[in-house]
Scaffold this active site. Structure first.
Site, PDB file in Angstrom:
ATOM      1  N   ASN D  23       0.851  -1.187   0.000  1.00 40.78           N
ATOM      2  CA  ASN D  23       0.000   0.000   0.000  1.00 40.78           C
ATOM      3  C   ASN D  23       0.887   1.236   0.000  1.00 40.78           C
ATOM      4  O   ASN D  23       1.745   1.386   0.872  1.00 40.78           O
ATOM      5  CB  ASN D  23      -0.902  -0.005   1.245  1.00 40.78           C
ATOM      6  CG  ASN D  23      -1.841   1.194   1.275  1.00 40.78           C
ATOM      7  OD1 ASN D  23      -1.393   2.333   1.382  1.00 40.78           O
ATOM      8  ND2 ASN D  23      -3.127   0.937   1.160  1.00 40.78           N
ATOM      9  N   SER D  46      -4.963  -0.254  -2.921  1.00 42.23           N
ATOM     10  CA  SER D  46      -5.330   1.090  -2.496  1.00 42.23           C
ATOM     11  C   SER D  46      -6.542   0.951  -1.598  1.00 42.23           C
ATOM     12  O   SER D  46      -7.498   0.222  -1.922  1.00 42.23           O
ATOM     13  CB  SER D  46      -5.624   1.992  -3.697  1.00 42.23           C
ATOM     14  OG  SER D  46      -5.689   3.343  -3.256  1.00 42.23           O
ATOM     15  N   GLU D  47      -6.520   1.619  -0.455  1.00 39.79           N
ATOM     16  CA  GLU D  47      -7.482   1.309   0.596  1.00 39.79           C
ATOM     17  C   GLU D  47      -8.914   1.730   0.267  1.00 39.79           C
ATOM     18  O   GLU D  47      -9.845   1.351   0.975  1.00 39.79           O
ATOM     19  CB  GLU D  47      -7.027   1.915   1.937  1.00 39.79           C
ATOM     20  CG  GLU D  47      -7.010   3.428   1.988  1.00 39.79           C
ATOM     21  CD  GLU D  47      -5.661   4.017   1.631  1.00 39.79           C
ATOM     22  OE1 GLU D  47      -4.892   3.355   0.903  1.00 39.79           O
ATOM     23  OE2 GLU D  47      -5.374   5.143   2.078  1.00 39.79           O
ATOM     24  N   ASN D  48      -9.091   2.479  -0.813  1.00 39.81           N
ATOM     25  CA  ASN D  48     -10.465   2.780  -1.205  1.00 39.81           C
ATOM     26  C   ASN D  48     -11.118   1.623  -1.939  1.00 39.81           C
ATOM     27  O   ASN D  48     -12.305   1.703  -2.268  1.00 39.81           O
ATOM     28  CB  ASN D  48     -10.525   4.058  -2.054  1.00 39.81           C
ATOM     29  CG  ASN D  48      -9.692   3.961  -3.298  1.00 39.81           C
ATOM     30  OD1 ASN D  48      -8.569   3.480  -3.260  1.00 39.81           O
ATOM     31  ND2 ASN D  48     -10.236   4.404  -4.424  1.00 39.81           N
ATOM     32  N   SER D  88     -11.576  -3.810   2.588  1.00 39.84           N
ATOM     33  CA  SER D  88     -10.257  -3.235   2.356  1.00 39.84           C
ATOM     34  C   SER D  88      -9.499  -3.051   3.665  1.00 39.84           C
ATOM     35  O   SER D  88      -8.331  -3.461   3.788  1.00 39.84           O
ATOM     36  CB  SER D  88     -10.405  -1.892   1.642  1.00 39.84           C
ATOM     37  OG  SER D  88      -9.135  -1.369   1.319  1.00 39.84           O
TER      38      SER D  88
END
Lengths: 219, 236, 236, 219
Positions: D23, D46-48, D88
């Protein structure tokens, strides 16, 4: 005359309201689906991961990947969805299922239910029953009024290990429809056709409230 | 591409040793990892703790590992339909921990989501609550339950790709996704293994990051426990 | 079929009153319910508490409701890129509660899963931990966090059907599924609304049971906050 | 000579190992992706809600429904998957992401990090940073050695509100690569080309351990 299993299921089907999501337990509750009027806006949830459960498949069209919580082959209706067990019990705990119909070994006049374990006998497990009874706003128990030994299953306190506490709202048996008021006990709402109030009184061990004339079920 | 494809079920179990805790996907016989169970039987690992909703039937599913006495303890919600299970349990050979199905599912989910503990209403006021912390939220009692830990998770999917992404079919999904997410090592067998890029990234049920090893299974029996049908020409 | 389709965004907001708490899906401007935000602006409801990862930008997204002073409090993880937001916050007109993004997501998820509280490592040892219960699991500290409660959840999906099932596209999924599951009343706007039976039941991201009202939105702008590109003919 | 942003990113790219999910935070960390060797077996999260993030799209092919956590338009690679924010951060908390690269305002010699809030200034929020630093086994901070006022950002204790405690494992700045040993402090591993140990000592406010010859970075 006392109702048979289909009679109990038919009576419970009258409790359904359009717009409800409904979870039917194994046994008599499963039969309730057979008595839903055509076109009635309702959806059945099975806790192993389906909404929009349809009838049993036509012979030869069984799909091993499509079963209900009783492990029976089923079908799905248009608008159905499949999901994992965490999501399934998530919707149950979050009270998105409006009605749960369950069988029981015993029900107490305070709404406790015992339906998973008999001490000294092989215990098969609670499956999803504890989650369902702990979460549902509206729980109807479908069962025989008495057990095979002729003893009442409607008690002042359950003798068997509990599945849930103070959760059952209504009981439909072969003899009667009863509402549970945790303060007062079983309130007799309806008698099975031809069954007398006296018989119901005699066969109910828990507190029973009989008020005024108790009508016969209209099936 | 991170390499995850292994040639067969036996290689997929590399490192699985006696005494380990396994999660095994499936509900009844629906969605069980048939090839991995068969490989585990051949491998002969013993003293296993199995977290699985059910224990299979005599001669199929986890019943195969019960026959060979490889399982020391079952953590399940429902274990009917299995004579050998009953015999071993009553004789004390097999330890059994029964927990509510939703709690089982959520304890798997918690493990895969890095949540060490959570509260659930299931089991309050019952035997299940014994020894557990009870806590009121908005006046209602809940039990504190912990995330499971599993050395291996053995799951079965319908389709998978070389990146480890999984897609399930129908109610064969059940416990498989959460267990896949929870395993320290997660092994997935799939009916159809495709190259990366062949699956719609919107339709993935378990992202490949959770899956360490994947292979295409063979000879799926997919036994049906309760074959229920209606006659032809019955209207819906 | 349980009836869920409503004619438009305004009807979808029936019952939404001043002072309510709303969840609003989206990450930045990606996957926001454009039609519902516009309808809410016209409706003029005030003193709203909004649980949303971000607060939009000046003149778009939740920024529209900030301009009209309809929001009393924001619960978000990140609120940059918005001058009007900054002005209202610094002047004290707007209350802001900032919480870690994963905690925000999990508090929504907990609400939709009937989990009243859970433990997470995020924020331990920081301001976020102030006033919160800290508890050790296997020697590591975690904070107890509570499920959110929301009167309405306003979400945006790519496709939906008349049974309320939702499918999202790309990273426009973000917070929408958990919020959809968490709302006391969940309203979904979709780019394409199809009859029940047209969506693959294996591919549903949010089962219809969570969605109370659904309609097909119109005129999606889908603004891009950070347009980043590489020149044509650049190799991957 | 001190490294520019791309130099820092290039040096961090050397820390990547095949088989890792990574990340990358906003700013310098995002640039790390540009220095991954062709065919290197690594995936970006990607944390979205995406795994298998690819480069920025070719002009004209931007998709508003496909962005990274910095809200930049991106692409997805074969084998990518999309998921919701709960899943996520679930994979982040469950330590499925092997490396997180973040920017910072301050790092302490015990591994504390501050990167979200400056008292008295408009606070934009922590976004996903607190979840990431609380969960990742391996966190590398990418930042300038000193702030705009020329003050060291490598301190004995952070002065700004913390994002996470005792979590940073390594720091790569324009001047140096440093490992953090919470007991001993910043351990100087490498110097930027042409940068002297003395300069690094002068510009590091926290405890700094210099052992033997400190090699230059090989970029």
């Amino acid at each position: 005359m006392a109702l048979d299993k289909n009679g109990i299921a038919r009576r419970i089907a009258q409790e359904l309201r359009e717009g409800w999501y409904v979870n039917l337990g194994i046994g008599i509750p499963t039969l309730v689906a057979n008595f839903v009027p055509e076109g009635f806006a309702i959806e059945f949830q099975s806790e192993n991961g389906i909404l929009g459960m349809g009838p049993f498949p036509i012979e030869g069209e069984e799909d091993a990947d499509l079963i209900n919580a009783g492990k029976q082959t089923i079908t799905s209706l248009p608008g159905a969805s499949f999901f994992d067990s965490a999501t399934s019990f998530g919707m149950i705990r979050a009270r998105k299922v409006q009605l749960t119909v369950l069988g029981a070994m015993e029900v107490s006049d305070r709404g406790d239910i015992a339906n998973w374990k008999i001490p000294g006998k092989m215990v098969k497990g609670m499956g999803g029953a504890m989650d369902l009874v702990a979460s549902a706003d509206n729980i109807i128990v479908a069962m025989q009024h008495s057990n095979r030994e002729g003893e009442s299953k409607l008690l002042s306190a359950c003798t068997l290990p509990l599945t849930g506490v103070g959760c059952v709202k209504k009981v439909v048996t072969d003899l009667a429809v009863l509402e549970i008021d945790p303060q007062r006990g079983f309130i007799l709402l309806e008698r099975a056709p031809g069954v007398s109030v006296d018989e119901i009184i005699a066969k109910t061990a828990g507190r029973l409230i009989v008020e005024g004339d108790v009508p016969e079920m209209v099936l | 591409m991170i390499r995850k494809v292994v040639a067969n079920a036996d290689l997929a179990l590399d490192g699985l040793t006696d005494g380990m805790t396994l999660m095994v996907g499936g509900f009844g016989l629906c969605g069980i990892p048939e090839n991995l169970i068969a490989a585990l039987k051949l491998r002969g690992s013993r003293n296993l703790t199995c977290i699985a909703n059910n224990a299979g039937v005599d001669g199929f599913g986890l019943g195969l590992l019960l026959e060979s006495r490889q399982i020391r303890k079952m953590i399940s919600s429902y274990v009917g339909e299995n004579d050998e299970f009953e015999r071993q349990m009553l004789s004390g050979e097999l330890e059994v921990e029964l927990i509510p199905q939703g709690t089982l599912a959520e304890r798997c989910r918690a493990a895969g989501a890095g949540i060490p503990a959570f509260f659930t209403p299931a089991g309050v006021g019952t035997e299940v609550a014994e020894g557990k912390e009870v806590r009121l939220f908005q006046g209602k009692p809940y039990l504190m339950e912990y995330a499971f830990e599993a050395d291996f998770a053995l799951v079965k999917a319908w389709k998978g790709d070389e990146a480890g992404n999984l897609i399930f079919k129908g109610t064969a999904r059940n416990f498989n996704p959460m267990m896949a997410m929870a395993g320290r090592i997660t092994v997935a067998e799939v009916e159809e293994l495709v190259p990366a890029g062949m699956l719609d990234p919107n339709a993935i049920h378990v992202p490949g990051i959770f899956v360490h090893r994947i292979f295409q299974g063979a000879h799926y029996e997919k036994r049906i426990e309760q074959r229920t049908v209606r006659p032809k020409n019955t209207p819906l």
